[in-house]
Design a protein around this motif. Structure first.
Motif, PDB file in Angstrom:
ATOM      1  N   THR A   2      24.687  59.714  30.006  1.00 48.25           N
ATOM      2  CA  THR A   2      25.023  59.281  31.367  1.00 48.25           C
ATOM      3  C   THR A   2      24.157  60.014  32.391  1.00 48.25           C
ATOM      4  O   THR A   2      23.894  61.200  32.255  1.00 48.25           O
ATOM      5  CB  THR A   2      26.512  59.541  31.689  1.00 48.25           C
ATOM      6  OG1 THR A   2      26.826  60.856  31.251  1.00 48.25           O
ATOM      7  CG2 THR A   2      27.411  58.520  31.052  1.00 48.25           C
ATOM      8  N   GLU A   3      23.775  59.253  33.410  1.00 47.47           N
ATOM      9  CA  GLU A   3      22.904  59.819  34.449  1.00 47.47           C
ATOM     10  C   GLU A   3      23.686  60.809  35.321  1.00 47.47           C
ATOM     11  O   GLU A   3      24.786  60.524  35.751  1.00 47.47           O
ATOM     12  CB  GLU A   3      22.403  58.647  35.305  1.00 47.47           C
ATOM     13  CG  GLU A   3      21.599  59.023  36.509  1.00 47.47           C
ATOM     14  CD  GLU A   3      21.813  58.037  37.658  1.00 47.47           C
ATOM     15  OE1 GLU A   3      20.988  58.080  38.583  1.00 47.47           O
ATOM     16  OE2 GLU A   3      22.778  57.263  37.629  1.00 47.47           O
ATOM     17  N   LYS A   4      23.118  61.993  35.535  1.00 50.38           N
ATOM     18  CA  LYS A   4      23.765  62.983  36.412  1.00 50.38           C
ATOM     19  C   LYS A   4      23.519  62.587  37.866  1.00 50.38           C
ATOM     20  O   LYS A   4      22.384  62.311  38.261  1.00 50.38           O
ATOM     21  CB  LYS A   4      23.168  64.370  36.116  1.00 50.38           C
ATOM     22  CG  LYS A   4      23.652  65.456  37.043  1.00 50.38           C
ATOM     23  CD  LYS A   4      25.063  65.915  36.702  1.00 50.38           C
ATOM     24  CE  LYS A   4      25.595  66.897  37.736  1.00 50.38           C
ATOM     25  NZ  LYS A   4      26.517  66.315  38.711  1.00 50.38           N
ATOM     26  N   ASP A  35      35.717  61.679  36.604  1.00 50.27           N
ATOM     27  CA  ASP A  35      34.304  61.737  36.207  1.00 50.27           C
ATOM     28  C   ASP A  35      34.022  60.703  35.117  1.00 50.27           C
ATOM     29  O   ASP A  35      33.051  59.956  35.190  1.00 50.27           O
ATOM     30  CB  ASP A  35      33.988  63.154  35.718  1.00 50.27           C
ATOM     31  CG  ASP A  35      32.506  63.375  35.488  1.00 50.27           C
ATOM     32  OD1 ASP A  35      31.720  63.042  36.396  1.00 50.27           O
ATOM     33  OD2 ASP A  35      32.134  63.865  34.413  1.00 50.27           O
ATOM     34  N   LYS A  36      34.922  60.650  34.128  1.00 49.53           N
ATOM     35  CA  LYS A  36      34.749  59.673  33.034  1.00 49.53           C
ATOM     36  C   LYS A  36      34.847  58.249  33.550  1.00 49.53           C
ATOM     37  O   LYS A  36      34.177  57.342  33.056  1.00 49.53           O
ATOM     38  CB  LYS A  36      35.811  59.898  31.951  1.00 49.53           C
ATOM     39  CG  LYS A  36      35.437  61.019  31.013  1.00 49.53           C
ATOM     40  CD  LYS A  36      36.237  60.969  29.730  1.00 49.53           C
ATOM     41  CE  LYS A  36      35.806  62.121  28.825  1.00 49.53           C
ATOM     42  NZ  LYS A  36      36.888  62.681  28.039  1.00 49.53           N
ATOM     43  N   GLY A  38      33.793  57.198  36.323  1.00 49.71           N
ATOM     44  CA  GLY A  38      32.544  56.825  36.990  1.00 49.71           C
ATOM     45  C   GLY A  38      32.495  57.068  38.487  1.00 49.71           C
ATOM     46  O   GLY A  38      31.653  56.482  39.174  1.00 49.71           O
ATOM     47  N   ASP A  40      31.297  58.755  41.743  1.00 49.25           N
ATOM     48  CA  ASP A  40      29.974  59.374  41.972  1.00 49.25           C
ATOM     49  C   ASP A  40      30.048  60.804  42.488  1.00 49.25           C
ATOM     50  O   ASP A  40      29.194  61.627  42.172  1.00 49.25           O
ATOM     51  CB  ASP A  40      29.177  58.558  43.005  1.00 49.25           C
ATOM     52  CG  ASP A  40      28.855  57.170  42.514  1.00 49.25           C
ATOM     53  OD1 ASP A  40      28.465  57.042  41.334  1.00 49.25           O
ATOM     54  OD2 ASP A  40      29.010  56.214  43.295  1.00 49.25           O
ATOM     55  N   ARG A  79      29.123  64.157  35.172  1.00 53.34           N
ATOM     56  CA  ARG A  79      28.248  63.201  35.842  1.00 53.34           C
ATOM     57  C   ARG A  79      28.281  63.289  37.369  1.00 53.34           C
ATOM     58  O   ARG A  79      27.247  63.265  38.022  1.00 53.34           O
ATOM     59  CB  ARG A  79      28.636  61.784  35.401  1.00 53.34           C
ATOM     60  CG  ARG A  79      27.868  60.685  36.102  1.00 53.34           C
ATOM     61  CD  ARG A  79      28.334  59.301  35.686  1.00 53.34           C
ATOM     62  NE  ARG A  79      27.697  58.276  36.480  1.00 53.34           N
ATOM     63  CZ  ARG A  79      28.175  57.831  37.638  1.00 53.34           C
ATOM     64  NH1 ARG A  79      29.286  58.318  38.149  1.00 53.34           N
ATOM     65  NH2 ARG A  79      27.522  56.882  38.302  1.00 53.34           N
TER      66      ARG A  79
END
Ligand code: KIV
Length: 271
Positions: A2-4, A35-36, A38, A40, A79
């Motif tokens: 996953t993109e940080k 966080d899981k 999604g 931001d 993330r």
């Protein structure tokens, strides 16, 4: 992988016209969950004073509580960008004091800090940014000034106040802020600020035209008893938890819980 999310990701989202989704978080489990899912940006808000500690304003919380909550959130987050709210009197005394305190947040895992105010805090913003600490601004209803503002009312209602807020937003951008929270202001003003500045605006009670949105999670999930016009409740956690606890009380009283299924015998192989 996953993109940080970084401050640069947020800027890119604005340029691409993609919304930035933010929530507050104050503890490990909730931060991990959001966080899981999604989100931001996770803000360890000083609203912890209201929703966790039961204060009527954000003024009583200090560095000790904010550092502990920030550390818990940062540990859980892979993330999202973790932003720590600097508490009342941790950045107002001098830019040097602000830098010392902001540094403590980064040492426990925050990736940025948020401070409230416009022209009065520009030198502080510059000092933090020059020292490598990303800063999020906060304009409109700034809860740490509740007594000066005379309550939690809608801000920037006059033409003069709207011009001042727009100038403050431009000044915060020039001082190096990577984003600005706009709280409880008319949607037309939030739209104008969002269209004028290059950094993202994150709205709360500021209408749909901001680059992103933030809410206090206990309000958004219906756990808080306080109700606000600008909040949409996506669940009624209060009722869900209340019903579950009622059931637990009933089952313990009636000897239904714990059953054999939740008990151990003397078999050593039981974990
Ligand atoms: O403390 C907080 O939760 C905040 C948000 C409402 C922006 O500052």
């Amino acid at each position: 992988m996953t993109e940080k999310i970084t401050t640069l990701t947020l800027l890119k989202k604005k340029t691409l016209g993609k919304k930035i989704v933010c929530l507050t978080a104050y503890d490990y489990l909730i931060a991990q969950l959001f966080d899981k899912a999604g989100v931001d940006l996770l803000l360890v808000g000083d609203s912890v004073a209201n929703v966790v500690y039961g204060h009527t304003t954000t003024l009583p919380v200090g560095m000790t509580e904010m550092l502990a909550h920030t550390q818990a959130v940062a540990k859980a987050t892979k993330r999202a960008l973790v932003v720590a709210d600097m508490p009342f009197m941790s950045y107002q005394l001098s830019p040097e004091d602000a830098l010392r305190n902001a540094g403590r947040f980064l040492k426990v895992g925050a990736e940025a800090v948020k401070i409230e105010g416009g022209s009065a805090i520009l030198v502080t913003v510059e000092k933090l940014v020059k020292s490598g600490i990303p800063v999020m601004g906060h304009l409109g209803l700034t809860p740490q000034s509740v007594h000066l503002l005379g309550g939690y009312r809608l801000q920037a209602r006059t033409k003069e106040a709207q011009e001042k807020l727009l100038n403050d937003a431009l000044a915060l951008e020039n001082a190096g802020c990577f984003a600005i929270v706009l709280e409880k202001i008319p949607l037309s003003l939030a739209k104008k600020v969002t269209e004028t500045i290059k950094i993202p605006t994150i709205g709360i009670g500021a209408g749909p035209y901001c680059d992103g949105q933030i809410l206090v999670w206990q309000d958004m999930l219906g756990l808080s008893l306080n109700k606000f016009r600008f909040v949409k409740e996506y669940a009624n956690l209060y009722q869900i938890i209340f019903d579950a606890v009622k059931k637990y009380i009933e089952e313990v009283n009636e000897g239904i819980f714990p059953s054999m299924e939740h008990s151990f015998d003397d078999d050593q192989s039981c974990p």
